[in-house]
Design a protein around this motif. Structure first.
Motif, PDB file in Angstrom:
ATOM      1  N   UNK A 228       0.828  -1.156   0.118  1.00 17.32           N
ATOM      2  CA  UNK A 228      -0.005   0.128   0.136  1.00 17.32           C
ATOM      3  C   UNK A 228       0.745   1.164   0.049  1.00 17.32           C
ATOM      4  N   UNK A 229       1.983   1.143   0.659  1.00 18.19           N
ATOM      5  CA  UNK A 229       3.138   2.200   0.616  1.00 18.19           C
ATOM      6  C   UNK A 229       3.752   2.570  -0.625  1.00 18.19           C
ATOM      7  N   UNK A 230       3.397   1.651  -1.786  1.00 22.07           N
ATOM      8  CA  UNK A 230       3.820   1.856  -2.963  1.00 22.07           C
ATOM      9  C   UNK A 230       2.982   2.768  -4.024  1.00 22.07           C
ATOM     10  N   UNK A 231       1.629   3.108  -3.288  1.00 19.68           N
ATOM     11  CA  UNK A 231       0.762   3.779  -4.196  1.00 19.68           C
ATOM     12  C   UNK A 231       0.590   5.065  -3.989  1.00 19.68           C
ATOM     13  N   UNK A 232       0.583   6.073  -4.968  1.00 16.96           N
ATOM     14  CA  UNK A 232       0.391   7.393  -4.771  1.00 16.96           C
ATOM     15  C   UNK A 232      -1.129   7.713  -5.368  1.00 16.96           C
ATOM     16  N   UNK A 233      -2.226   8.248  -4.437  1.00 15.57           N
ATOM     17  CA  UNK A 233      -3.394   8.543  -4.760  1.00 15.57           C
ATOM     18  C   UNK A 233      -3.515  10.091  -4.971  1.00 15.57           C
ATOM     19  N   UNK A 234      -4.191  10.570  -6.107  1.00 13.91           N
ATOM     20  CA  UNK A 234      -4.408  11.921  -6.142  1.00 13.91           C
ATOM     21  C   UNK A 234      -5.472  12.093  -7.246  1.00 13.91           C
ATOM     22  N   UNK A 235      -5.945  13.406  -7.026  1.00 16.86           N
ATOM     23  CA  UNK A 235      -7.065  13.751  -7.805  1.00 16.86           C
ATOM     24  C   UNK A 235      -6.709  15.114  -8.736  1.00 16.86           C
ATOM     25  N   UNK A 236      -7.054  15.404  -9.964  1.00 10.81           N
ATOM     26  CA  UNK A 236      -6.738  16.502 -10.790  1.00 10.81           C
ATOM     27  C   UNK A 236      -7.703  17.615 -10.210  1.00 10.81           C
ATOM     28  N   UNK A 237      -7.140  18.931 -10.392  1.00 12.71           N
ATOM     29  CA  UNK A 237      -8.061  20.019 -10.583  1.00 12.71           C
ATOM     30  C   UNK A 237      -7.323  21.143 -11.478  1.00 12.71           C
ATOM     31  N   UNK A 238      -7.876  21.375 -12.766  1.00 12.14           N
ATOM     32  CA  UNK A 238      -9.008  20.872 -13.471  1.00 12.14           C
ATOM     33  C   UNK A 238      -8.838  19.402 -14.020  1.00 12.14           C
ATOM     34  N   UNK A 239      -9.953  18.625 -13.478  1.00 13.50           N
ATOM     35  CA  UNK A 239      -9.789  17.297 -14.251  1.00 13.50           C
ATOM     36  C   UNK A 239     -10.144  17.486 -15.579  1.00 13.50           C
ATOM     37  N   UNK A 240      -9.927  16.648 -16.611  1.00 13.76           N
ATOM     38  CA  UNK A 240     -10.419  16.439 -18.024  1.00 13.76           C
ATOM     39  C   UNK A 240     -12.169  16.020 -18.025  1.00 13.76           C
ATOM     40  N   UNK A 241     -12.393  15.233 -17.023  1.00 15.37           N
ATOM     41  CA  UNK A 241     -13.608  14.648 -17.096  1.00 15.37           C
ATOM     42  C   UNK A 241     -14.293  14.881 -15.697  1.00 15.37           C
ATOM     43  N   UNK A 242     -15.723  15.583 -15.583  1.00 17.49           N
ATOM     44  CA  UNK A 242     -16.129  16.122 -14.515  1.00 17.49           C
ATOM     45  C   UNK A 242     -16.950  15.081 -13.915  1.00 17.49           C
ATOM     46  N   UNK A 243     -16.243  13.836 -13.546  1.00 15.78           N
ATOM     47  CA  UNK A 243     -17.024  12.916 -12.731  1.00 15.78           C
ATOM     48  C   UNK A 243     -15.981  12.279 -11.784  1.00 15.78           C
ATOM     49  N   UNK A 244     -16.120  12.148 -10.558  1.00 16.33           N
ATOM     50  CA  UNK A 244     -15.314  12.270  -9.739  1.00 16.33           C
ATOM     51  C   UNK A 244     -14.353  10.912  -9.725  1.00 16.33           C
ATOM     52  N   UNK A 245     -12.925  10.982 -10.076  1.00 15.00           N
ATOM     53  CA  UNK A 245     -12.087   9.864 -10.066  1.00 15.00           C
ATOM     54  C   UNK A 245     -10.989  10.170  -9.690  1.00 15.00           C
ATOM     55  N   UNK A 246     -10.147   9.044  -9.164  1.00 15.36           N
ATOM     56  CA  UNK A 246      -8.735   9.158  -8.477  1.00 15.36           C
ATOM     57  C   UNK A 246      -7.813   8.497  -9.080  1.00 15.36           C
ATOM     58  N   UNK A 247      -6.741   8.825  -9.372  1.00 13.40           N
ATOM     59  CA  UNK A 247      -5.681   8.549 -10.015  1.00 13.40           C
ATOM     60  C   UNK A 247      -4.873   7.662  -8.994  1.00 13.40           C
ATOM     61  N   UNK A 248      -4.424   6.311  -9.267  1.00 10.03           N
ATOM     62  CA  UNK A 248      -3.733   5.515  -8.454  1.00 10.03           C
ATOM     63  C   UNK A 248      -2.567   5.062  -9.173  1.00 10.03           C
ATOM     64  N   UNK A 249      -1.304   5.507  -8.914  1.00 15.16           N
ATOM     65  CA  UNK A 249      -0.094   5.190  -9.619  1.00 15.16           C
ATOM     66  C   UNK A 249       1.048   4.721  -8.730  1.00 15.16           C
ATOM     67  N   UNK A 250       1.861   3.863  -9.190  1.00 14.00           N
ATOM     68  CA  UNK A 250       3.139   3.229  -8.596  1.00 14.00           C
ATOM     69  C   UNK A 250       3.896   4.599  -8.272  1.00 14.00           C
ATOM     70  N   UNK A 251       4.100   4.654  -6.718  1.00  9.88           N
ATOM     71  CA  UNK A 251       4.890   6.120  -6.273  1.00  9.88           C
ATOM     72  C   UNK A 251       6.297   6.193  -6.828  1.00  9.88           C
ATOM     73  N   UNK A 252       7.003   4.781  -7.161  1.00  5.82           N
ATOM     74  CA  UNK A 252       8.147   5.028  -7.888  1.00  5.82           C
ATOM     75  C   UNK A 252       8.216   5.075  -9.152  1.00  5.82           C
ATOM     76  N   UNK A 253       7.329   5.186  -9.772  1.00  3.54           N
ATOM     77  CA  UNK A 253       7.317   5.794 -11.167  1.00  3.54           C
ATOM     78  C   UNK A 253       7.047   7.215 -11.386  1.00  3.54           C
ATOM     79  N   UNK A 254       8.306   8.045 -12.200  1.00  6.67           N
ATOM     80  CA  UNK A 254       8.207   9.221 -12.170  1.00  6.67           C
ATOM     81  C   UNK A 254       7.838   9.926 -13.646  1.00  6.67           C
ATOM     82  N   UNK A 255       7.563   8.783 -14.322  1.00  3.56           N
ATOM     83  CA  UNK A 255       7.541   9.412 -16.046  1.00  3.56           C
ATOM     84  C   UNK A 255       6.072   9.942 -16.124  1.00  3.56           C
ATOM     85  N   UNK A 256       5.300  10.500 -14.990  1.00  3.94           N
ATOM     86  CA  UNK A 256       4.034  10.687 -15.168  1.00  3.94           C
ATOM     87  C   UNK A 256       4.179  12.265 -14.661  1.00  3.94           C
ATOM     88  N   UNK A 257       5.351  12.571 -14.974  1.00  2.00           N
ATOM     89  CA  UNK A 257       5.440  14.296 -14.275  1.00  2.00           C
ATOM     90  C   UNK A 257       4.329  14.940 -14.623  1.00  2.00           C
TER      91      UNK A 257
END
Ligand code: G7M
Length: 309
Positions: A228-257
């Motif tokens: 669980x400590x490998x997971x980064x959970x975040x939300x965009x503002x502004x999002x592209x899509x206005x229905x609430x969703x959470x991004x869940x990514x591998x915390x070690x992956x920095x390619x998603x700058x």
């Protein structure tokens, strides 16, 4: 119609964006006279750290993997050059594509490279400019979300669901390499369009979803030793899509700058704690939110250009 067929009929018009770090190019084109956006992205070396299936392990057969080696230069102990790498569609494809067809003007604006500005969105700016805009973004624009929640789309890719949410691989992830894990958690509650709709009454709900994701994903990817400590959970503002969703990514992956950058991504835990600390029970609707916005974004011309920091 198969996507391969569509991609073959893609006619190039212009390059919308390219990213040398992400090794990605975004092309505008047309298919049968309608706009289409084709994103091409070089893939990772899936098999270096992937499963131990010997067919897919390029490290065990590096000579077979690399061919036609061309040395550019060498100096002391350093040598560099280019080569061809052996690829196969199933275990080691060279490229991942995303196609949007037919692509709307909003899609093109989203993918087109443009100058960014920092906006300080006040509650007044939200009510006057953003809220009416969100209303116009609710129909076809979030059809893909409704298809996942209610119409069985991507059903074979769903990782977990309960009464609150569905979690599945984001379309940006090939679903294979755990190191670049990128999932999308979509809630069933259709009344939350963005963080602006979050207030104290949603604290328990958000905590429940967070805790569930942190328990379920490590179970699903147990064989990769995902914690669980490998997971980064975040939300965009502004999002592209206005229905609430959470991004869940591998915390070690920095390619998603671009996706994780401050001024766009807000950690779910920070959202929950901010709600808890806010004196105003109306929550995020009363905050000034500072974030980045492209000059080509519809909200810029609708009036947010008057709210730059
Ligand atoms: O910026 P925003 O927070 O709205 O991000 C939306 C996320 O949804 C992005 O990470 C997209 O890659 C992802 N996404 C968008 N679409 C259209 C799809 C889709 O059809 N399926 C899946 N699985 N993810 C999508």
């Amino acid at each position: 119609m198969s996507s391969g067929n569509l991609v073959e009929r893609f006619k190039y018009i212009k390059t919308l964006d390219e990213d040398l770090l992400e090794k990605k190019i975004v092309l505008l084109g047309s298919i049968d006279g309608e706009n289409a956006i084709l994103t091409l992205e070089k893939t990772f070396f899936n098999n270096i750290t992937g499963d131990n299936n010997s067919n897919s392990n390029i490290t065990s057969d590096i000579h077979n993997y690399l061919s036609e080696i061309n040395t550019i230069a060498n100096n002391d102990v350093y040598t560099w050059g280019t080569s061809l790498s052996k690829q196969d569609l199933k275990v080691n494809p060279g490229c991942k594509f995303n196609l949007i067809y037919p692509a709307t003007e909003i899609h093109i604006r989203k993918y087109e490279n443009s100058v960014l500005h920092m906006i300080k969105e006040t509650p007044e700016a939200y009510n006057k400019i953003v809220k009416p805009y969100i209303k116009t973004m609710k129909g076809d624009r979030i059809q893909w979300v409704k298809n996942i929640l209610f119409n069985g789309a991507e059903s074979d890719r769903i990782l977990f669901k309960n009464n609150d949410y569905i979690i599945l691989p984001d379309m940006k992830w090939d679903g294979k390499n755990i190191n670049s894990l990128y999932c999308c958690c979509i809630v069933y509650d259709e009344l939350i369009s963005s963080i602006r709709d979050l207030n104290k009454s949603k604290i328990n709900y958000l905590e429940k979803i967070r805790d569930s994701i942190l328990i379920e994903l490590p179970k699903i990817y147990k064989k990769f030793n995902l914690k669980s400590s490998n997971l980064r959970l975040y939300v965009h503002y502004q999002p592209s899509y206005y229905h609430f969703h959470i991004h869940v990514v591998n915390v070690n992956f920095l390619g998603l700058a671009n996706s994780m950058i401050s001024g766009k991504a807000i950690l779910l835990d920070d959202i929950i704690d901010n709600l808890r600390c806010m004196e105003d029970s109306r929550g995020y609707s009363q905050k000034v939110i500072t974030y980045q916005l492209k000059e080509t974004h519809k909200l810029w011309e609708l009036g947010l250009k008057d709210y730059v920091q």
